[in-house]
Design an enzyme around this catalytic site. Structure first.
Site, mmCIF file in Angstrom:
data_model
loop_
_atom_site.group_PDB
_atom_site.id
_atom_site.type_symbol
_atom_site.label_atom_id
_atom_site.label_comp_id
_atom_site.label_asym_id
_atom_site.label_seq_id
_atom_site.Cartn_x
_atom_site.Cartn_y
_atom_site.Cartn_z
ATOM 1 N N ARG A 43 58.734 35.017 24.521
ATOM 2 C CA ARG A 43 57.751 33.915 24.550
ATOM 3 C C ARG A 43 56.586 34.183 23.601
ATOM 4 O O ARG A 43 56.154 33.290 22.875
ATOM 5 C CB ARG A 43 57.241 33.692 25.978
ATOM 6 C CG ARG A 43 58.291 33.114 26.904
ATOM 7 C CD ARG A 43 57.802 33.037 28.329
ATOM 8 N NE ARG A 43 57.448 34.378 28.787
ATOM 9 C CZ ARG A 43 56.690 34.646 29.839
ATOM 10 N NH1 ARG A 43 56.168 33.676 30.553
ATOM 11 N NH2 ARG A 43 56.430 35.885 30.181
ATOM 12 N N ASN A 61 59.715 30.781 30.533
ATOM 13 C CA ASN A 61 60.873 31.420 31.156
ATOM 14 C C ASN A 61 61.408 30.519 32.260
ATOM 15 O O ASN A 61 60.649 29.792 32.908
ATOM 16 C CB ASN A 61 60.482 32.754 31.790
ATOM 17 C CG ASN A 61 60.337 33.866 30.792
ATOM 18 O OD1 ASN A 61 60.755 33.776 29.648
ATOM 19 N ND2 ASN A 61 59.718 34.960 31.222
#
Length: 118
Positions: A43, A61
């Site tokens: 990320r 996520n």
């Protein structure tokens, strides 16, 4: 003589405006990345890469172990981000496949900045 110069000038203006318009076409696309993409700073790298390209969007996520998100911006930059999501990712990640969906032209950016969602 001046008429041909005027016509040449108008053609040049038209050509430049046409190129500018095609360069600023905005696109939005959703993505889901499968593989070893959680716990490997995926990320953070996605957010950093999106910012470096000048696109906007978000990344998150999932409980299924994938990473999802959305990218918006000029079509060429979005395509660069798609390629990065498909084949690069973070240094420790392993991308098995990336699925893109809901790709569409947009008239203006709907997201500002690039962020991680929780």
């Amino acid at each position: 003589m001046w008429i041909s110069m005027l016509l040449a000038g108008l053609l040049l203006v038209f050509a430049v405006s046409h190129l500018t318009m095609s360069d600023t076409k905005l696109t939005s696309v959703d993505f889901e990345v499968f593989g070893n993409v959680q716990g490997v700073c995926f990320r953070m790298y996605t957010e950093d890469h999106g910012q470096s390209l000048g696109v906007t969007g978000w990344v998150k996520n999932t409980r299924q172990g994938t990473v999802i998100g959305q990218v918006q911006g000029p079509a060429g930059k979005v395509n660069e981000m798609k390629e990065w999501l498909r084949s690069v990712g973070s240094p420790s990640s392993r991308i098995d496949r990336t699925v893109f969906s809901n790709e569409r032209d947009i008239s203006k950016l709907e997201i500002h900045g690039f962020s991680t969602r929780y």
